[in-house]
Design an enzyme around this catalytic site. Structure first.
Site, PDB file in Angstrom:
ATOM      1  CB  ILE A 154      -0.971   0.030   1.210  1.00  0.00           C
ATOM      2  CG1 ILE A 154      -0.220  -0.105   2.538  1.00  0.00           C
ATOM      3  CG2 ILE A 154      -2.025  -1.045   1.077  1.00  0.00           C
ATOM      4  CD1 ILE A 154      -1.128  -0.075   3.761  1.00  0.00           C
ATOM      5  CG  ASP A 155      -0.162   4.528  -2.478  1.00  0.00           C
ATOM      6  OD1 ASP A 155       0.556   3.842  -3.223  1.00  0.00           O
ATOM      7  OD2 ASP A 155      -1.222   5.061  -2.829  1.00  0.00           O
ATOM      8  CE  LYS A 156       6.917   8.892   3.088  1.00  0.00           C
ATOM      9  NZ  LYS A 156       7.821   9.956   2.586  1.00  0.00           N
TER      10      LYS A 156
END
Length: 344
Positions: A154-156
């Site tokens: 998942i994104d930062k």
């Protein structure tokens, strides 16, 4: 040989890549595992066999057994772990919020701001660095060699749940569930505006932007991008923003962020997709100040991977996990609740 993901950004949710091969005319009968390892550089015999057991390898649309022999004209489809650069991952004693663990896998709750894997500009301090340290403290499992078994990411700046495999067998089974769309993933998203409907589905392809290749874009006319499907449901209205639940049927890069922007409801404080500006509400100084204070409370897109459900790759048990709303997102939701009540 062709791969359907060549030249594309990695999917939001998967570290595996689909391949489609056609057996050449005149090809002598060859075991399916040998055929694939001969064609694909990073396909070890063991990886291919685990994929066959998991039902990922298909010939002419049907799963096959390891002793199947390919013949001229066969269409072979399978998924394989993406090739990665040979960079040393430095184990780091990073605290991990582990929500479940057994000898085959673990589920970790990633905080916002933590990058999942090392890459340019983020070689240390990532989830993988922490997992490498954690796994080094565990007995080494066959096929893992102390390497974190990431199946998806998942994104930062998105918080929430991820599943990590400890063996190639577990990885293959989990990968099959991702590609069959049987893994259940639900996100909480605070978005701008109030949807007219209570729920809906966005079925619009997503691909790289024409002007900025780092930004993803919706392609409703189907001229570019890949199939992407997001189901959303309205949970709570705050007049100018709304709390929604989003379930992924596919896993494209920035899928929820792009789809919600496409239907006119970008994520709150999403700087990449326009949510870091006041999109709904008045122009009064008091309101503007309120929104800016909210932005300070949650300096990221308001997106949280709240739940994760899948079938255990070894036991066959149905597993389901939920994580609480992170403090920054909960604080902003509370502020909007209070603002709406005071402004009524």
């Amino acid at each position: 040989m062709t791969t359907s993901n060549e030249g594309e950004l990695p999917e939001e949710e998967s570290y595996f890549e689909p391949y489609e091969l056609q057996v050449d005319p005149g090809q002598r009968p060859l075991r399916i595992d040998k055929f694939i390892t001969d064609k694909v550089a990073n396909a070890s015999r063991n990886k291919v066999q685990q994929s066959i057991v998991a039902g990922i390898v298909k010939v002419n649309g049907q799963p096959v057994k390891a002793n199947y022999k390919t013949k001229a004209g066969d269409q072979v489809y399978f998924v394989m772990e993406r090739s990665r650069k040979d960079t040393d991952v430095v184990p780091e004693p990073i605290p991990l919020d582990i929500r479940y663990e057994d000898e085959y896998l673990l589920v970790v709750n990633k905080p916002a701001g933590m990058v999942v894997h090392p890459a340019h500009g983020n070689w240390t301090g990532t989830l993988v660095n922490g997992l490498a340290y954690y796994f080094n403290q565990l007995p080494e499992l066959p096929g893992n060699s102390g390497r974190p078994g990431l199946v998806h990411r998942i994104d930062k700046d998105t918080s929430g749940l991820l599943v990590v495999a400890k063996s190639e067998q577990a990885m293959a089974h989990l990968a099959a569930q991702f590609f069959d769309h049987s893994i259940k993933r639900t996100y909480l998203a605070l978005v701008w505006g109030e949807p007219v409907e209570e729920e809906g589905t966005v079925d619009v392809p997503i691909g790289r932007g024409m002007k900025d290749r780092k930004v993803m874009q919706a392609y409703p006319d189907g001229t570019a991008g890949k199939s992407a499907i997001t189901h959303w449901k309205l949970l709570q209205r705050f007049r100018y923003v709304s709390l929604t639940s989003c379930s992924l049927e596919t896993g494209r890069t920035h899928q929820i962020r792009v789809h919600m922007k496409y239907i006119g409801h970008p994520l709150f404080n999403d700087a990449v997709y326009g949510g870091d500006k006041i999109r709904k509400g008045t122009q009064y100084a008091k309101y503007t100040s309120f929104v800016k204070n909210c932005f300070k409370l949650i300096p990221r897109q308001a997106l949280h991977a709240q739940s994760l459900g899948f079938v255990h790759p070894i036991t066959g048990e149905n597993l389901f996990f939920e994580s609480e709303i992170p403090e920054d997102m909960a604080a902003v939701i509370e502020k909007w609740e209070n603002y709406v009540q005071l402004d009524s």
